[in-house]
Design an enzyme around this catalytic site. Structure first.
Site, short mmCIF file in Angstrom:
data_model
loop_
_atom_site.label_atom_id
_atom_site.label_comp_id
_atom_site.label_asym_id
_atom_site.label_seq_id
_atom_site.Cartn_x
_atom_site.Cartn_y
_atom_site.Cartn_z
N ASP A 178 0.83 -1.20 0.00
CA ASP A 178 0.00 0.00 0.00
C ASP A 178 0.87 1.25 0.00
O ASP A 178 2.08 1.18 0.21
CB ASP A 178 -0.96 0.00 1.21
CG ASP A 178 -0.29 -0.47 2.51
OD1 ASP A 178 0.96 -0.46 2.57
OD2 ASP A 178 -1.01 -0.83 3.44
N ASN A 197 -7.52 -2.10 14.40
CA ASN A 197 -8.93 -2.29 14.03
C ASN A 197 -9.13 -3.52 13.14
O ASN A 197 -10.20 -3.71 12.57
CB ASN A 197 -9.47 -1.04 13.33
CG ASN A 197 -8.77 -0.75 12.00
OD1 ASN A 197 -7.83 -1.45 11.64
ND2 ASN A 197 -9.23 0.26 11.30
N HIS A 202 -7.40 -4.23 10.33
CA HIS A 202 -7.11 -4.09 8.89
C HIS A 202 -5.87 -4.90 8.50
O HIS A 202 -4.99 -5.16 9.33
CB HIS A 202 -7.00 -2.62 8.46
CG HIS A 202 -5.78 -1.88 8.89
ND1 HIS A 202 -5.79 -0.55 9.24
CD2 HIS A 202 -4.48 -2.25 9.02
CE1 HIS A 202 -4.58 -0.15 9.53
NE2 HIS A 202 -3.75 -1.17 9.43
N GLU A 233 -9.68 -1.47 5.37
CA GLU A 233 -10.31 -1.13 6.63
C GLU A 233 -11.57 -1.98 6.85
O GLU A 233 -12.07 -2.60 5.90
CB GLU A 233 -10.67 0.37 6.63
CG GLU A 233 -9.47 1.30 6.44
CD GLU A 233 -8.61 1.46 7.70
OE1 GLU A 233 -8.51 0.52 8.51
OE2 GLU A 233 -8.03 2.55 7.85
C1 F6R Z 1 1.28 -1.09 5.95
C2 F6R Z 1 0.32 -2.14 6.28
C3 F6R Z 1 -0.51 -2.00 7.50
C4 F6R Z 1 0.32 -2.25 8.75
C5 F6R Z 1 -0.55 -2.17 9.99
C6 F6R Z 1 0.25 -2.35 11.27
O1 F6R Z 1 1.98 -1.42 4.78
O2 F6R Z 1 0.19 -3.07 5.55
O3 F6R Z 1 -1.57 -2.92 7.45
O4 F6R Z 1 0.92 -3.52 8.68
O5 F6R Z 1 -1.19 -0.93 10.03
O6 F6R Z 1 1.10 -1.26 11.41
P1 F6R Z 1 2.14 -1.17 12.61
O7 F6R Z 1 3.10 -2.26 12.42
O8 F6R Z 1 2.75 0.19 12.46
O9 F6R Z 1 1.35 -1.33 13.86
#
Ligand code: F6R
Length: 247
Positions: free
Chosen positions: A67, A135, A137, A142
């Site tokens: 992403d 959450n 995701h 989301e």
């Molecule tokens: C970003 C991604 C997100 C993160 C998730 C956890 O490329 O794929 O799904 O893996 O938001 O983020 P952290 O590790 O910062 O808690």
């Protein structure tokens, strides 16, 4: 699904790096799906260490980002492409032009999403690293994202923007939109490795691993995949109720 609880966040990152290393060394042309975010930083650091100390080579890897934020300049330190360059590419032999991602500055974002979806599908990602949001995701899918969704522009939830504010300097707003691979795109990868650490991830991990498969918890879609390893530290595993494997 295999669930591994490591002794600490550091050893969980090592377990994830082991799986990446096995994949890279076993595959003649590895297509590796990269997640970003705080959790992945320790995995990147461990891959850098193995490159430096043990000769691990990423020279043959083609990497695909999950992403990217919309609205940040490509060189913005918060942009995921910048993060991957700063934390990984600069320190290993992964070619800069082997890191692929959606272009959030494209004039036609819908066309760019279709292009990247096609590129990822043709690449046939063999191992996809995943984090998980508090959450539930995965990537930036989301809650409410269709389980068969493909690469598209999404609006980030308030929860995600609040969680990710720590990655931006004070005063810089977290972007409101991103391009993300869809849940269906991610599910086409050969193997999924989801890494989560910390008590703030425990509830979403439990819902993803043991709850019903539902678009309200996008990460629960991993239950539908035939080859999944979930790697946790003790805090992230603290709300699981079933038996888990040793590292
Ligand atoms: C970003 C991604 C997100 C993160 C998730 C956890 O490329 O794929 O799904 O893996 O938001 O983020 P952290 O590790 O910062 O808690």
């Amino acid at each position: 699904m295999r669930v591994v609880v490591a002794a600490s966040a550091r050893s969980a990152a090592r377990v994830a790096a082991d799986l990446v290393e096995e994949f890279i060394t076993a595959s003649p042309s590895p297509a590796l799906g990269l997640a970003t975010g705080e959790t992945m930083e320790a995995v990147f650091a461990e891959l850098v260490r193995r490159h430096r100390d043990e000769g691990l080579s990423l020279a043959g890897v083609e990497a695909y980002l999950l992403d990217e934020y919309v609205g940040l300049a490509p060189c913005d330190p918060g942009a995921y492409r910048s993060v991957v360059h700063r934390l990984l590419v600069r320190h290993v032999d992964l070619r800069a032009d082997a890191v692929h991602g959606p272009d959030p500055a494209a004039a036609d974002l819908a066309a760019e999403c279709a292009r990247y979806e096609q590129q990822v599908r043709v690449a046939e990602v063999g191992l996809q690293l995943l984090g998980i949001g508090s959450n539930g995701h995965i990537a930036f899918n989301e809650p409410g994202s269709p389980l068969d969704s493909t690469t598209r522009v999404v609006v980030l939830s308030d929860q995600t923007r609040t969680d990710n504010a720590r990655c931006f300097p004070a005063g810089q707003a977290v972007p409101t939109r991103a391009i993300t691979q869809g849940i269906g795109t991610i599910g086409a990868a050969g193997r999924l490795v989801l890494l989560a650490c910390g008590r703030h991830k425990a509830a979403s991990v439990a819902r993803a691993v043991e709850g019903p498969v539902t678009c309200d918890v996008p990460a629960s879609a991993i239950q539908l995949h035939p080859s999944v390893t979930v790697v946790l530290d003790p805090a992230a595993s603290s709300r699981l109720t079933k038996r888990v494997a040793d590292p």
